[in-house]
Scaffold this motif. Structure first.
Motif, mmCIF file in Angstrom:
data_model
loop_
_atom_site.group_PDB
_atom_site.id
_atom_site.type_symbol
_atom_site.label_atom_id
_atom_site.label_comp_id
_atom_site.label_asym_id
_atom_site.label_seq_id
_atom_site.Cartn_x
_atom_site.Cartn_y
_atom_site.Cartn_z
ATOM 1 N N VAL A 56 0.860 -1.191 0.000
ATOM 2 C CA VAL A 56 0.000 0.000 0.000
ATOM 3 C C VAL A 56 0.890 1.232 0.000
ATOM 4 O O VAL A 56 1.761 1.378 0.859
ATOM 5 N N LEU A 57 0.660 2.119 -0.961
ATOM 6 C CA LEU A 57 1.432 3.351 -1.082
ATOM 7 C C LEU A 57 0.548 4.533 -0.712
ATOM 8 O O LEU A 57 -0.458 4.798 -1.377
ATOM 9 N N VAL A 58 0.904 5.217 0.372
ATOM 10 C CA VAL A 58 0.173 6.404 0.828
ATOM 11 C C VAL A 58 0.930 7.632 0.352
ATOM 12 O O VAL A 58 2.074 7.860 0.743
ATOM 13 N N VAL A 59 0.292 8.418 -0.513
ATOM 14 C CA VAL A 59 0.946 9.584 -1.106
ATOM 15 C C VAL A 59 0.703 10.799 -0.233
ATOM 16 O O VAL A 59 -0.414 11.298 -0.123
ATOM 17 N N ARG A 60 1.769 11.257 0.414
ATOM 18 C CA ARG A 60 1.707 12.455 1.223
ATOM 19 C C ARG A 60 2.335 13.592 0.413
ATOM 20 O O ARG A 60 1.891 13.890 -0.674
ATOM 21 N N GLU A 61 3.367 14.194 0.930
ATOM 22 C CA GLU A 61 4.091 15.188 0.146
ATOM 23 C C GLU A 61 4.827 14.496 -0.990
ATOM 24 O O GLU A 61 5.120 13.304 -0.915
ATOM 25 N N ALA A 62 5.102 15.227 -2.046
ATOM 26 C CA ALA A 62 5.865 14.663 -3.145
ATOM 27 C C ALA A 62 7.262 14.298 -2.657
ATOM 28 O O ALA A 62 7.871 15.035 -1.882
ATOM 29 N N GLY A 63 7.747 13.144 -3.078
ATOM 30 C CA GLY A 63 9.095 12.750 -2.709
ATOM 31 C C GLY A 63 10.126 13.633 -3.393
ATOM 32 O O GLY A 63 9.850 14.276 -4.410
ATOM 33 N N ARG A 64 11.304 13.665 -2.829
ATOM 34 C CA ARG A 64 12.362 14.485 -3.397
ATOM 35 C C ARG A 64 12.887 13.866 -4.682
ATOM 36 O O ARG A 64 13.324 12.720 -4.710
ATOM 37 N N ALA A 65 12.835 14.601 -5.767
ATOM 38 C CA ALA A 65 13.344 14.113 -7.053
ATOM 39 C C ALA A 65 14.830 13.811 -6.919
ATOM 40 O O ALA A 65 15.598 14.627 -6.413
ATOM 41 N N GLY A 66 15.232 12.640 -7.344
ATOM 42 C CA GLY A 66 16.625 12.246 -7.240
ATOM 43 C C GLY A 66 17.008 11.702 -5.882
ATOM 44 O O GLY A 66 18.154 11.290 -5.677
ATOM 45 N N GLY A 67 16.068 11.700 -4.930
ATOM 46 C CA GLY A 67 16.354 11.184 -3.596
ATOM 47 C C GLY A 67 16.332 9.669 -3.572
ATOM 48 O O GLY A 67 15.858 9.011 -4.499
ATOM 49 N N PRO A 68 16.836 9.082 -2.493
ATOM 50 C CA PRO A 68 16.874 7.626 -2.393
ATOM 51 C C PRO A 68 15.535 7.034 -1.964
ATOM 52 O O PRO A 68 14.657 7.735 -1.451
ATOM 53 N N VAL A 69 15.387 5.741 -2.175
ATOM 54 C CA VAL A 69 14.336 4.978 -1.513
ATOM 55 C C VAL A 69 14.834 4.732 -0.096
ATOM 56 O O VAL A 69 15.921 4.186 0.103
ATOM 57 N N LEU A 70 14.068 5.163 0.896
ATOM 58 C CA LEU A 70 14.447 5.018 2.301
ATOM 59 C C LEU A 70 13.760 3.785 2.861
ATOM 60 O O LEU A 70 12.533 3.697 2.871
ATOM 61 N N LEU A 71 14.543 2.821 3.321
ATOM 62 C CA LEU A 71 14.016 1.557 3.822
ATOM 63 C C LEU A 71 14.220 1.464 5.328
ATOM 64 O O LEU A 71 15.347 1.546 5.810
ATOM 65 N N ALA A 72 13.116 1.292 6.072
ATOM 66 C CA ALA A 72 13.193 1.072 7.512
ATOM 67 C C ALA A 72 13.342 -0.421 7.749
ATOM 68 O O ALA A 72 12.431 -1.197 7.465
#
Length: 293
Positions: free
Chosen positions: A137-153
């Protein structure tokens, strides 16, 4: 063509942002996009099988109007080549989306819907989808940073494994680096909201950091071999989980977290941490259960 990306649509600005994100996700996966509009009374009951609306209400499809037309326009602008399908159902939005997720590769929703009855979020729908959905499930909040990494917890529980695989696949699909974070919580400091640890907390920082590095090594080993093209950065952190994840999300294109099946979050997403991530992360959040991906 594989299973489609499903996106919940209610006409709110947040859901239209979700449509654009879902269209791009469908495009990189090479699958279709299914627009789902549900209306009806919110219910805490989510059926385990069978469609959550009455066949007698099939005529509600005739009510499709500007809401889905605008969603289609936004989807085509974001990903012109994606094949579109639309569904309108009378029923609890979360139940309808949970049922739709049975045949989806990814379910996408916005962070704010229209009102508290028919709105897709914020609150019960996100929790219901995370607990009962049959795909990430993908919850779209603020737009992600272009060129930023995928952050994995990264958690040290088995529920983390599907989230790790999903994060690596997302990083490869988008040509993005991956930052894997494991947070060690010293004593009761995770529940402490101050700027520093309380005076009664004592711990061996070296031991905690070694443990965090071991957790990361064990969790990432298989996927690093499977996805050699993905650049991986490890971040062992000693501190507060909520604070760490929310702050790190500011520089990420996507935050990926794991959740245990059966309705409960585990490890990094226990209690208030799940609320902090879903309500305060500064990029889209993907919740991946420990079932089918």
């Amino acid at each position: 063509m594989g299973q489609p990306v499903v996106v919940g649509v209610d006409g709110s600005p947040s859901s239209l942002d979700a449509v654009e994100t879902a269209a791009r996700e469908a495009a990189v996966r090479g699958v279709g996009l299914r627009l789902v509009h549900a209306f009806g009374r919110t219910s805490s009951h989510v059926p385990r099988s069978g469609p959550p609306w009455s066949p007698a209400g099939a005529g509600v499809r005739e009510l499709v109007d500007g809401t889905l037309a605008e969603a289609e326009r936004r989807a085509r602008d974001a990903a012109p080549g994606v094949e579109l399908a639309r569904d309108v159902a009378a029923g609890d939005p979360s139940a309808v989306l949970v049922f739709a997720s049975l045949t989806a590769s990814l379910t996408v929703v916005g962070s704010h819907g229209r009102g508290t009855v028919a709105g897709l979020l914020l609150g019960s729908t996100a929790g219901q989808l995370a607990a009962h959905g049959h795909c990430p499930v993908l919850v779209v909040r603020e737009a992600g940073r272009a060129g930023g990494p995928v952050l994995l917890a990264v958690d040290d529980a088995p529920a983390s494994a599907p989230a790790v695989r999903f994060a690596f696949a997302e990083a490869r699909l988008h040509g993005a680096p991956l930052t894997a974070v494991h947070v060690c919580r010293p004593g009761s400091a995770d529940a402490y909201d101050g700027a520093a640890d309380p005076p009664f907390v004592t711990y061996d920082r070296g031991h905690l950091r070694d443990h965090a590095e071991q957790v990361l090594d064990a969790a990432l080993a298989g996927c690093e071999q499977r996805y050699p093209e993905v650049t991986v950065r490890r971040r062992p952190v000693i501190g507060r989980v909520r604070h760490t994840l929310v702050e790190a999300s500011a520089d990420a294109r996507l935050l990926v977290v794991g959740a245990r099946g059966g309705g409960g979050f585990t490890g990094l997403l226990l209690g208030s941490v799940s609320q902090a991530v879903l309500h305060h992360a500064r990029c889209p959040v993907a919740v991946v259960r420990d079932g089918r991906e």
